[in-house]
Design a protein around this motif. Structure first.
Motif, short mmCIF file in Angstrom:
data_model
loop_
_atom_site.label_atom_id
_atom_site.label_comp_id
_atom_site.label_asym_id
_atom_site.label_seq_id
_atom_site.Cartn_x
_atom_site.Cartn_y
_atom_site.Cartn_z
N ASP A 187 -71.33 71.29 35.86
CA ASP A 187 -70.99 70.22 35.05
C ASP A 187 -69.52 69.62 35.52
OD1 ASP A 187 -69.56 71.70 33.44
OD2 ASP A 187 -70.92 71.49 31.93
N SER A 188 -68.85 70.44 36.46
CA SER A 188 -67.52 70.11 36.53
C SER A 188 -67.12 69.22 37.68
CB SER A 188 -66.76 71.59 36.51
OG SER A 188 -65.38 71.53 36.93
N HIS A 189 -66.83 68.04 37.61
CA HIS A 189 -66.45 67.24 38.66
C HIS A 189 -65.10 68.09 39.43
CE1 HIS A 189 -65.49 64.02 41.24
NE2 HIS A 189 -64.30 63.99 41.06
N ASN A 190 -64.12 68.59 38.72
CA ASN A 190 -63.09 69.07 39.45
C ASN A 190 -63.36 70.26 40.24
OD1 ASN A 190 -61.28 67.26 38.48
ND2 ASN A 190 -60.65 68.42 36.75
N ALA A 191 -64.13 70.96 39.60
CA ALA A 191 -64.39 72.63 40.50
C ALA A 191 -65.42 72.04 41.71
CB ALA A 191 -65.14 73.35 39.37
N LEU A 192 -66.25 71.17 41.56
CA LEU A 192 -67.10 70.81 42.56
C LEU A 192 -66.26 70.26 43.88
CD1 LEU A 192 -70.28 69.26 40.85
CD2 LEU A 192 -70.09 71.37 42.60
N LEU A 193 -65.15 69.51 43.54
CA LEU A 193 -64.28 68.99 44.48
C LEU A 193 -63.33 70.11 45.19
CD1 LEU A 193 -63.11 66.47 45.86
CD2 LEU A 193 -61.40 66.34 43.78
#
Length: 209
Positions: free
Chosen positions: A145-151
């Motif tokens: 659910d983390s946009h930052n981590a996926l990026l």
């Protein structure tokens, strides 16, 4: 007449192989993160007990009988998948992360707590899941659910602003290894953004909100 089943308990009151569900249930009732699975033959059960429970991650992790995942998941969710999440008491603070098999709600891995940030935990959780599934040759998708981590995983770089100092050195060594893994390995697992607003909390959520 029902077929005989053999039950392997990897994590319970007394780990072992049991010849009935009642015996198995007695070993797992009240045990957090109990790990167990049923098999059709004693030989299969013995082979499974001698190996890691996570060798069966691609199968139905708690197959007979088992509690369903908490809550009902939308039909759009892929059940044969891993969900990862992190929690942090303060930010920075004591951080931990884990991975949960969506289809059963069983915890597959857990790390921490260590001093860090939530974003670092989310990043490390994804890489941990990729590395674990890669070892098994398993291409199931991973939800975060983390946009930052996926990026950050896409960039192969943990772009944290947390200072690298004495109390964070061990954590940064983990980050270094994770970044190195991303640079030197390929994967076909789909990384899927968990849409909390539509689907509710991700199955790996620590429930501390």
């Amino acid at each position: 007449m029902s077929k005989k089943r053999y039950y392997v308990v990897w994590n319970g009151v007394n780990p072992g192989i049991y010849a009935s569900w009642d015996e198995c249930k007695a070993q797992i009732s009240g045990v957090k993160q109990a790990l167990y699975k049923s098999f059709a033959t004693q030989a299969e059960a013995e082979r499974a007990y001698a190996s890691s429970p996570y060798d069966y991650i691609g199968a139905k992790a708690k197959s007979e009988p088992s509690a369903p995942p908490s809550g009902s998941l939308p039909s759009a969710i892929e059940l044969n998948a891993l969900a990862v999440d992190a929690a942090c008491s303060g930010n920075p603070g004591q951080m931990e992360y884990r991975g949960v098999y969506v289809g059963s709600g069983m915890q597959i891995f857990h790390f921490g707590p260590v001093y860090g940030t939530n974003n670092i935990g989310e990043f490390l959780a994804i890489v941990h899941a990729l590395a674990l599934l890669g070892q098994k040759g398993n291409t199931m998708p991973i939800y975060s659910d983390s946009h930052n981590a996926l990026l950050w995983v896409k960039l192969k770089k943990c772009k944290t602003k947390l200072p690298r100092e004495a109390r964070t050195e061990e954590l940064f060594k983990l980050i270094d290894r994770a970044e190195q893994w991303l640079r030197t390995h390929t994967y076909t697992n789909r990384l899927i953004k968990w849409e909390t607003a539509l689907w509710g909390e991700i199955p790996a959520d620590f429930g501390r909100k």
